[in-house]
Design an enzyme around this catalytic site. Sequence first.
Site, short mmCIF file in Angstrom:
data_model
loop_
_atom_site.label_atom_id
_atom_site.label_comp_id
_atom_site.label_asym_id
_atom_site.label_seq_id
_atom_site.Cartn_x
_atom_site.Cartn_y
_atom_site.Cartn_z
N HIS A 122 -8.43 -4.43 -3.56
CA HIS A 122 -8.49 -4.28 -2.11
C HIS A 122 -9.53 -5.20 -1.47
O HIS A 122 -9.55 -5.37 -0.24
CB HIS A 122 -8.80 -2.82 -1.75
CG HIS A 122 -8.26 -2.40 -0.42
ND1 HIS A 122 -7.65 -3.26 0.45
CD2 HIS A 122 -8.26 -1.18 0.20
CE1 HIS A 122 -7.28 -2.62 1.54
NE2 HIS A 122 -7.64 -1.34 1.41
N ASP A 137 -5.06 -6.88 1.41
CA ASP A 137 -5.02 -5.76 2.36
C ASP A 137 -3.80 -4.89 2.07
O ASP A 137 -2.83 -5.31 1.46
CB ASP A 137 -4.95 -6.29 3.80
CG ASP A 137 -6.22 -7.00 4.21
OD1 ASP A 137 -7.28 -6.67 3.65
OD2 ASP A 137 -6.15 -7.89 5.09
#
Length: 610
Positions: A580, A584
């Site tokens: 992450h 995204d």
Amino acid sequence: MPVSVTMPRLGESVTEGTVTRWLKQEGDTVEVDEPLLEVSTDKVDTEIPSPAAGVLSRIVVGEDETAEVGSELAVIAGEGESTGGGETAPQQEEPAEEAAEAAEEPQAEAEQPAVEEPQEKAAPAPSGEGTPVKMPALGESVTEGTVTRWLKQVGDTVEVDEPLLEVSTDKVDTEIPSPVAGTVLEIKVPEDETAAVGADLAVIGAAGAAPAEAKPEPKPEPKAEAKPEAKPEPKPEPKAEAKPEPKVEEPTPGMSYNEPSAEAETSAQPAQAEQKAVPSAAAPQRPSAPAQGGEEAAGYVTPLVRKLASEHGVDLSSVNGTGVGGRIRKQDVLEAAEKAKAAKAAPAPAQQPAAAAAPAKPATKPQPSAKRGTTEKLPRIRATIAKRMQQSLHEMAQLTTVVEVDVTKVAKLRARAKESFQQRHGVKLSFLPFFALAAVEALQAYPIVNASMDLDAGTITYPGSEHLGIAVDTERGLMVPVIHGAGDLNLGGIAKRIADLAERTRTNKISPDEIAGATFTLTNTGSRGALFDTPIVPSPQSAMLGTGAVVKRPVVVNDPELGEVVAVRSMVYLALSYDHRLIDGADAARFLVAVKERLESGNFEAELGL
């Protein structure tokens, strides 16, 4: 002079190895290129051959100890030298030629009558009576090569630049020409064995020179080891029978790991079964290649070949070696295993009614494992996996997103095309190649999922190709061979590569470079019936896709005429774990939707020839 045995470099990024087993002990006599010890790295398990003939005078690195590349593992003294460091050696070494003769004479006496001694001496003295053929450097980063085929044998005459042997590296397959004209006196590296760049492969003498014929019939010592080879026979039967079991008609993505190899076996069965019947019936051939597992004709059966025979339930006494001098090679054992499976599979149709009743048995209580209540040493590969998984979780912010995909159209296409596909490509068509192709196409559209990040350097690297790792379950643990350049392959090419890599990974025939360099990984968590899980992304990759089991269940679908109706559909969950910090949630969702739409559209007719 004593010769040092050092830890070789077993792969471009390998810096150390662990000694798993010494095949010889201090005081034992060894021959040139005879397997001396077994070494394990985080990429490959292999044997280290002896660089010289003599006596193993000292073992420096014990079993289960780790040594760096280039460090000393053992010391080999000449047979005429003292094993303690040797005062007698200098007395025999005054002329260099006499030392070479002294090291070879005891072997000749043990193996051949006195008449053979001059021949034994002729080949090992390349500086005086023969020209060595060395392993060339076939590329800037190539450090070793594997002899795939000898085009000439001991005693054959060769001309200058005439092809002598074929060599394979991780970069090229090529022929090695003879550096001089003459007669092949000795072959030092047999087929399927690996040698470092600069190592002697053979010796070429003057035309008409007597070849060293002691090699084809060497080493009576392994005879004593041949008899125990029959002991592993009971082992393989469960393994041979266990692999076909998962091949139920309801196809799950994971079946591709087992099915392609099984299908490849059955496709070659008829001709192989006939070939096997002839040698086994020809009793006169067996005595000429002694009944001790063919080891006499082969000169020596390596521990890896013995292990492979044990795993597959192959009796080495029934195998005719196709290597140099009749040596039994890995391919010979695998072919024998395929023939055995073909013989067992032949009566299977008549027993199918009984098999149909088998589904009632899964409810039986599983048998307790023999490992209950025991403690064992942590295998090196398991320790490596543990460190890497912990490291990946520690250095990444990992998140998993899951989508549900209707693969009914793919299932129908697969049912229509599987027979013709197998005839064209030689492997069974499972769901996994469809998932792989859809994922690779989505990677090309959304390269951030295929990228890697270096936070310290402040950079993001987008690879120019999609190198797809395929997680494979093996007896040694989870391995991830890589389909390099997967974006350049069609559905058939991907299916064949998956089958080939999975089979060679399980039989420990994969090279270090083939399990390195993945930019994205596909793991088939549905192969054992799991709906989905949350895979751990292996560093330095940034994402990994898990495919669950394909199951039929009622789903609400929108029919153009009837509107919303409930229908039975083939459904699967796809789980994308990703870093992450770089990717995204929206990027991950876009990637998964691209994969989902590609699979649900079912537009694979062109790939399948429909």
